[in-house]
Write a protein that holds these residues in place. Structure first.
Motif, PDB file in Angstrom:
ATOM      1  N   ARG A 259      29.371  35.043  47.669  1.00 40.63           N
ATOM      2  CA  ARG A 259      30.483  34.137  47.353  1.00 40.63           C
ATOM      3  C   ARG A 259      30.169  32.668  47.614  1.00 40.63           C
ATOM      4  O   ARG A 259      30.725  31.788  46.945  1.00 40.63           O
ATOM      5  N   LYS A 260      29.282  32.387  48.572  1.00 44.37           N
ATOM      6  CA  LYS A 260      29.021  30.981  48.910  1.00 44.37           C
ATOM      7  C   LYS A 260      28.429  30.216  47.735  1.00 44.37           C
ATOM      8  O   LYS A 260      28.698  29.027  47.580  1.00 44.37           O
ATOM      9  N   TRP A 261      27.610  30.882  46.933  1.00 49.47           N
ATOM     10  CA  TRP A 261      27.092  30.201  45.750  1.00 49.47           C
ATOM     11  C   TRP A 261      27.834  30.617  44.469  1.00 49.47           C
ATOM     12  O   TRP A 261      27.934  29.843  43.529  1.00 49.47           O
ATOM     13  N   MET A 262      28.392  31.828  44.458  1.00 49.07           N
ATOM     14  CA  MET A 262      29.030  32.332  43.242  1.00 49.07           C
ATOM     15  C   MET A 262      30.399  31.715  42.997  1.00 49.07           C
ATOM     16  O   MET A 262      30.811  31.536  41.844  1.00 49.07           O
ATOM     17  N   ARG A 263      31.124  31.367  44.050  1.00 48.03           N
ATOM     18  CA  ARG A 263      32.487  30.877  43.886  1.00 48.03           C
ATOM     19  C   ARG A 263      32.548  29.602  43.045  1.00 48.03           C
ATOM     20  O   ARG A 263      33.490  29.391  42.273  1.00 48.03           O
ATOM     21  N   GLY A 264      31.554  28.754  43.178  1.00 55.78           N
ATOM     22  CA  GLY A 264      31.532  27.540  42.353  1.00 55.78           C
ATOM     23  C   GLY A 264      31.444  27.864  40.875  1.00 55.78           C
ATOM     24  O   GLY A 264      32.128  27.249  40.048  1.00 55.78           O
ATOM     25  N   PHE A 265      30.605  28.846  40.518  1.00 53.42           N
ATOM     26  CA  PHE A 265      30.512  29.287  39.122  1.00 53.42           C
ATOM     27  C   PHE A 265      31.847  29.855  38.655  1.00 53.42           C
ATOM     28  O   PHE A 265      32.332  29.542  37.561  1.00 53.42           O
ATOM     29  N   GLU A 266      32.441  30.702  39.493  1.00 52.86           N
ATOM     30  CA  GLU A 266      33.682  31.372  39.119  1.00 52.86           C
ATOM     31  C   GLU A 266      34.797  30.365  38.840  1.00 52.86           C
ATOM     32  O   GLU A 266      35.492  30.446  37.825  1.00 52.86           O
ATOM     33  N   LEU A 267      34.977  29.417  39.739  1.00 60.33           N
ATOM     34  CA  LEU A 267      36.072  28.456  39.595  1.00 60.33           C
ATOM     35  C   LEU A 267      35.779  27.428  38.510  1.00 60.33           C
ATOM     36  O   LEU A 267      36.702  26.905  37.878  1.00 60.33           O
ATOM     37  N   GLY A 268      34.510  27.134  38.290  1.00 60.49           N
ATOM     38  CA  GLY A 268      34.173  26.222  37.199  1.00 60.49           C
ATOM     39  C   GLY A 268      34.502  26.814  35.845  1.00 60.49           C
ATOM     40  O   GLY A 268      35.096  26.151  34.977  1.00 60.49           O
ATOM     41  N   LEU A 269      34.135  28.086  35.631  1.00 64.53           N
ATOM     42  CA  LEU A 269      34.445  28.740  34.363  1.00 64.53           C
ATOM     43  C   LEU A 269      35.950  28.925  34.196  1.00 64.53           C
ATOM     44  O   LEU A 269      36.475  28.831  33.075  1.00 64.53           O
ATOM     45  N   ASP A 270      36.642  29.161  35.296  1.00 62.40           N
ATOM     46  CA  ASP A 270      38.101  29.297  35.261  1.00 62.40           C
ATOM     47  C   ASP A 270      38.766  28.094  34.601  1.00 62.40           C
ATOM     48  O   ASP A 270      39.771  28.238  33.895  1.00 62.40           O
ATOM     49  N   LYS A 271      38.207  26.910  34.798  1.00 55.16           N
ATOM     50  CA  LYS A 271      38.805  25.689  34.244  1.00 55.16           C
ATOM     51  C   LYS A 271      38.743  25.654  32.720  1.00 55.16           C
ATOM     52  O   LYS A 271      39.461  24.892  32.089  1.00 55.16           O
ATOM     53  N   ARG A 272      37.886  26.499  32.133  1.00 50.03           N
ATOM     54  CA  ARG A 272      37.767  26.529  30.674  1.00 50.03           C
ATOM     55  C   ARG A 272      38.482  27.727  30.054  1.00 50.03           C
ATOM     56  O   ARG A 272      38.478  27.883  28.827  1.00 50.03           O
ATOM     57  N   MET A 273      39.077  28.567  30.881  1.00 48.00           N
ATOM     58  CA  MET A 273      39.666  29.800  30.386  1.00 48.00           C
ATOM     59  C   MET A 273      41.067  29.601  29.822  1.00 48.00           C
ATOM     60  O   MET A 273      41.915  28.979  30.463  1.00 48.00           O
ATOM     61  N   SER A 274      41.317  30.177  28.655  1.00 44.77           N
ATOM     62  CA  SER A 274      42.674  30.257  28.115  1.00 44.77           C
ATOM     63  C   SER A 274      43.400  31.476  28.656  1.00 44.77           C
ATOM     64  O   SER A 274      44.637  31.521  28.655  1.00 44.77           O
ATOM     65  N   GLY A 275      42.632  32.464  29.101  1.00 46.57           N
ATOM     66  CA  GLY A 275      43.239  33.658  29.673  1.00 46.57           C
ATOM     67  C   GLY A 275      42.190  34.545  30.303  1.00 46.57           C
ATOM     68  O   GLY A 275      41.061  34.637  29.824  1.00 46.57           O
ATOM     69  N   ILE A 276      42.569  35.184  31.404  1.00 47.75           N
ATOM     70  CA  ILE A 276      41.706  36.121  32.109  1.00 47.75           C
ATOM     71  C   ILE A 276      42.420  37.467  32.158  1.00 47.75           C
ATOM     72  O   ILE A 276      43.628  37.538  32.418  1.00 47.75           O
ATOM     73  N   PHE A 277      41.688  38.545  31.902  1.00 49.65           N
ATOM     74  CA  PHE A 277      42.239  39.896  31.946  1.00 49.65           C
ATOM     75  C   PHE A 277      41.718  40.616  33.191  1.00 49.65           C
ATOM     76  O   PHE A 277      40.516  40.598  33.469  1.00 49.65           O
ATOM     77  N   VAL A 278      42.631  41.233  33.939  1.00 51.00           N
ATOM     78  CA  VAL A 278      42.251  42.019  35.113  1.00 51.00           C
ATOM     79  C   VAL A 278      42.956  43.366  35.053  1.00 51.00           C
ATOM     80  O   VAL A 278      43.908  43.561  34.299  1.00 51.00           O
ATOM     81  N   GLY A 279      42.496  44.294  35.909  1.00 50.70           N
ATOM     82  CA  GLY A 279      43.040  45.643  35.866  1.00 50.70           C
ATOM     83  C   GLY A 279      44.309  45.847  36.659  1.00 50.70           C
ATOM     84  O   GLY A 279      45.146  46.658  36.286  1.00 50.70           O
ATOM     85  N   SER A 280      44.462  45.103  37.768  1.00 54.41           N
ATOM     86  CA  SER A 280      45.567  45.397  38.681  1.00 54.41           C
ATOM     87  C   SER A 280      46.165  44.128  39.275  1.00 54.41           C
ATOM     88  O   SER A 280      45.525  43.069  39.300  1.00 54.41           O
TER      89      SER A 280
END
Length: 392
Positions: A134-155
């Motif tokens: 998470r220490k290096w991955m979280r930056g990628f995750e939140l950066g891509l989130d800024k470009r998302m129109s929608g995210i799909f999750v299971g629960s």
């Protein structure tokens, strides 16, 4: 509108083949037929004989190579003027190495497209194998989130974990994108009324977040008390693999001592579904899972389930089929109850989870086509979702 679909590696033994090659193309077919969209599957370089050397759901190296080759092929389309404003990129997995190259090029080209992704896990759960990253991955995750129109999750709990981690895009809770009819079509002669064997199935990976040593403890207790039952552990791989030291060896050692404890490897989808179609119970010990393919496929083929009262499972599994997590006595007791009352339970209660998952799959396409920004939750808005699809 072009929908550029970035599927997962089409590994025939995994759900990724059905999902990327059949289920999702069929999901968008009615919109393609009506002229609302073009569905373009972005291919990647893939070895059909690839095995999982290191990794969880997919091979660590293979996942990166396949995803980056997809990005390369999409960049060729962009360079050839096949991408325009209003198009969509749909990632079947949020973790998509190389996606930053597409974001960079689109910004320089000045092309505005929408991004959607199925987010299967990521580093927001302490029991997931990506948590230490998470220490290096979280930056990628939140950066891509800024470009998302929608995210799909299971629960719902996964959505809440993402919000707590700082995700801001609309998050739609859609279960897992099962295509129920196409799943049943794999076994055309399956009949819910056919008799079942006294058999328990364990289909989870043998990695840390699936708690395999706990499963082995329960299997030993259960088989010792039920001489007329068998316990099958299955995998589609050529051999069992685990990141947990000693677990594979322990399973094989017990299988030598107890012939009713069987380890089945290299199963095709037809063989695996036949195992489910003839089994009574799917037993699960997962510490981290958002819905679980095992529960959806098992119930589709008439299994009852016994799962831990943990993470996403209480959202849809009834309390009489949940045991206290980490508690061997509770797990053993619930499993005994399910075994004793299987026939009665099978007559009284028909689980609708595969139908809800199928609905969620269709809602993904609806949300993308109609640019829906209001968050949807199929577990708690089933009738509303059915109304939306019927209305359109």
């Amino acid at each position: 509108m072009n929908i550029f679909y970035f599927g997962l590696e089409p590994l025939k033994a995994r759900y990724t083949y059905q999902l990327s090659q059949h289920w999702m193309p069929d999901t968008f077919k009615k919109y393609v037929d009506s002229g609302q969209a073009e569905f373009i599957s972005v291919d990647g370089d893939f070895d059909p004989d690839q095995q999982i050397k290191i990794g969880a759901v997919l091979d660590a190296v293979g996942r990166g190579k396949f995803a980056m080759s997809q990005c390369s092929n999409f960049l060729d389309m962009l360079n050839n003027d096949q991408v325009k404003d209003g198009d969509v990129i749909f990632l079947q997995d949020y973790w998509h190495p190389g996606i930053e190259s597409i974001l960079y090029a689109l910004d320089l080209y000045g092309i505005n497209i929408r991004f959607y992704a199925m987010l299967h896990a990521q580093s927001v759960d302490e029991y997931d194998f990506t948590w230490p990253m998470r220490k290096w991955m979280r930056g990628f995750e939140l950066g891509l989130d800024k470009r998302m129109s929608g995210i799909f999750v299971g629960s719902t709990i996964h959505r809440d974990q993402l919000r707590a981690a700082g995700f801001e895009a609309p998050i739609h809770v859609v279960s897992l994108p099962l295509h129920k009819q196409m799943t049943l079509d794999v076994l055309p002669n399956f009949n819910h009324a056919d008799p079942k064997e006294n058999k328990i199935i364990f289909s989870s990976r043998l990695d840390k977040e699936k708690n395999p040593f706990f499963m082995l403890e329960i299997a030993k207790r259960f088989l010792a008390s039920r001489p007329d039952w068998v316990w099958h552990v299955t995998t589609s791989g050529k051999s069992f693999k685990s990141m947990v030291p000693g677990v594979v060896e322990a399973l094989y050692e017990y299988s030598k001592q107890e012939p009713r404890f069987k380890l089945l490897v290299n199963l095709t989808k037809e063989e695996y579904y036949t195992e489910l179609a003839t089994a009574k119970i799917q037993f699960n010990t997962s510490l981290q899972d958002y819905v679980s393919w095992t529960v959806l496929e098992s119930v589709t083929f008439g299994c009852d389930v016994v799962f831990p009262n943990f993470r996403s499972f209480p959202e849809f599994i009834p309390s009489n089929r949940l045991y206290m997590p980490f508690n061997a006595d509770s797990a053993y007791s619930q499993l005994q109850q399910a075994a004793m009352y299987f026939d009665l339970q099978n007559k009284m209660q028909k689980y609708d989870w595969p139908d809800i998952a199928d609905l969620g799959r269709r809602m993904e396409a609806y949300i993308i086509i109609n640019d829906v920004k209001q968050e949807i939750n199929v577990w708690h808005e089933k009738e509303y979702c059915e109304f939306l699809l019927t209305e359109k």
